[in-house]
Scaffold this motif. Sequence first.
Motif, PDB file in Angstrom:
ATOM      1  N   UNK A  77       3.869   0.275  -8.725  1.00  0.00           N
ATOM      2  CA  UNK A  77       2.928  -0.843  -8.789  1.00  0.00           C
ATOM      3  C   UNK A  77       3.653  -2.184  -8.913  1.00  0.00           C
ATOM      4  N   UNK A  78       4.777  -2.203  -9.603  1.00  0.00           N
ATOM      5  CA  UNK A  78       5.521  -3.456  -9.788  1.00  0.00           C
ATOM      6  C   UNK A  78       5.981  -4.022  -8.452  1.00  0.00           C
ATOM      7  N   UNK A  79       6.623  -3.195  -7.641  1.00  0.00           N
ATOM      8  CA  UNK A  79       7.079  -3.659  -6.319  1.00  0.00           C
ATOM      9  C   UNK A  79       5.891  -3.956  -5.410  1.00  0.00           C
ATOM     10  N   UNK A  80       4.844  -3.156  -5.507  1.00  0.00           N
ATOM     11  CA  UNK A  80       3.651  -3.380  -4.683  1.00  0.00           C
ATOM     12  C   UNK A  80       3.048  -4.750  -4.965  1.00  0.00           C
ATOM     13  N   UNK A 128       0.830  -1.207   0.000  1.00  0.00           N
ATOM     14  CA  UNK A 128       0.000   0.000   0.000  1.00  0.00           C
ATOM     15  C   UNK A 128       0.869   1.264   0.000  1.00  0.00           C
ATOM     16  N   UNK A 129       1.921   1.249   0.800  1.00  0.00           N
ATOM     17  CA  UNK A 129       2.833   2.390   0.869  1.00  0.00           C
ATOM     18  C   UNK A 129       3.521   2.635  -0.486  1.00  0.00           C
ATOM     19  N   UNK A 130       3.934   1.567  -1.132  1.00  0.00           N
ATOM     20  CA  UNK A 130       4.584   1.703  -2.436  1.00  0.00           C
ATOM     21  C   UNK A 130       3.632   2.294  -3.471  1.00  0.00           C
ATOM     22  N   UNK A 131       2.373   1.870  -3.413  1.00  0.00           N
ATOM     23  CA  UNK A 131       1.386   2.409  -4.355  1.00  0.00           C
ATOM     24  C   UNK A 131       1.082   3.880  -4.062  1.00  0.00           C
ATOM     25  N   UNK A 132       0.883   4.181  -2.794  1.00  0.00           N
ATOM     26  CA  UNK A 132       0.440   5.510  -2.393  1.00  0.00           C
ATOM     27  C   UNK A 132       1.535   6.563  -2.508  1.00  0.00           C
ATOM     28  N   UNK A 133       2.712   6.232  -2.033  1.00  0.00           N
ATOM     29  CA  UNK A 133       3.762   7.240  -1.916  1.00  0.00           C
ATOM     30  C   UNK A 133       4.823   7.186  -3.013  1.00  0.00           C
ATOM     31  N   UNK A 134       4.948   6.048  -3.663  1.00  0.00           N
ATOM     32  CA  UNK A 134       6.010   5.898  -4.657  1.00  0.00           C
ATOM     33  C   UNK A 134       5.483   5.571  -6.052  1.00  0.00           C
ATOM     34  N   UNK A 135       4.183   5.313  -6.170  1.00  0.00           N
ATOM     35  CA  UNK A 135       3.572   4.937  -7.442  1.00  0.00           C
ATOM     36  C   UNK A 135       4.345   3.780  -8.095  1.00  0.00           C
ATOM     37  N   UNK A 140       5.011  -7.409  -3.151  1.00  0.00           N
ATOM     38  CA  UNK A 140       4.702  -7.471  -1.718  1.00  0.00           C
ATOM     39  C   UNK A 140       3.329  -8.094  -1.478  1.00  0.00           C
ATOM     40  N   UNK A 141       2.368  -7.789  -2.338  1.00  0.00           N
ATOM     41  CA  UNK A 141       1.053  -8.427  -2.222  1.00  0.00           C
ATOM     42  C   UNK A 141       1.150  -9.934  -2.460  1.00  0.00           C
ATOM     43  N   UNK A 142       1.980 -10.319  -3.419  1.00  0.00           N
ATOM     44  CA  UNK A 142       2.182 -11.746  -3.691  1.00  0.00           C
ATOM     45  C   UNK A 142       2.791 -12.432  -2.470  1.00  0.00           C
ATOM     46  N   UNK A 143       3.776 -11.790  -1.860  1.00  0.00           N
ATOM     47  CA  UNK A 143       4.395 -12.354  -0.655  1.00  0.00           C
ATOM     48  C   UNK A 143       3.355 -12.515   0.454  1.00  0.00           C
ATOM     49  N   UNK A 144       2.496 -11.515   0.611  1.00  0.00           N
ATOM     50  CA  UNK A 144       1.444 -11.586   1.633  1.00  0.00           C
ATOM     51  C   UNK A 144       0.513 -12.768   1.367  1.00  0.00           C
TER      52      UNK A 144
END
Length: 63
Positions: A43-46, A34-41, A49-53
């Motif tokens: 999406x690839x890294x986000x 969520x932080x990567x999407x919100x603050x860094x835009x 992290x979602x996959x890891x979750x």
Amino acid sequence: MQKEYMEILETLINKLTLSAILEMLERICHKKAENLRTHWQDETSAKLWDKAARQIEQINVDV
């Protein structure tokens, strides 16, 4: 230093449970996404992290 972290993690698992630790890790992964999407835009890294979750969520622990 790695031994020190292992001891800290073992202490946490002893105080809580392995299941609780995994649940916290899952939440942390989602928050990082969520932080990567919100603050860094970023999406690839986000997505990673979602996959890891999701992978953590699939782990069944009977300990």
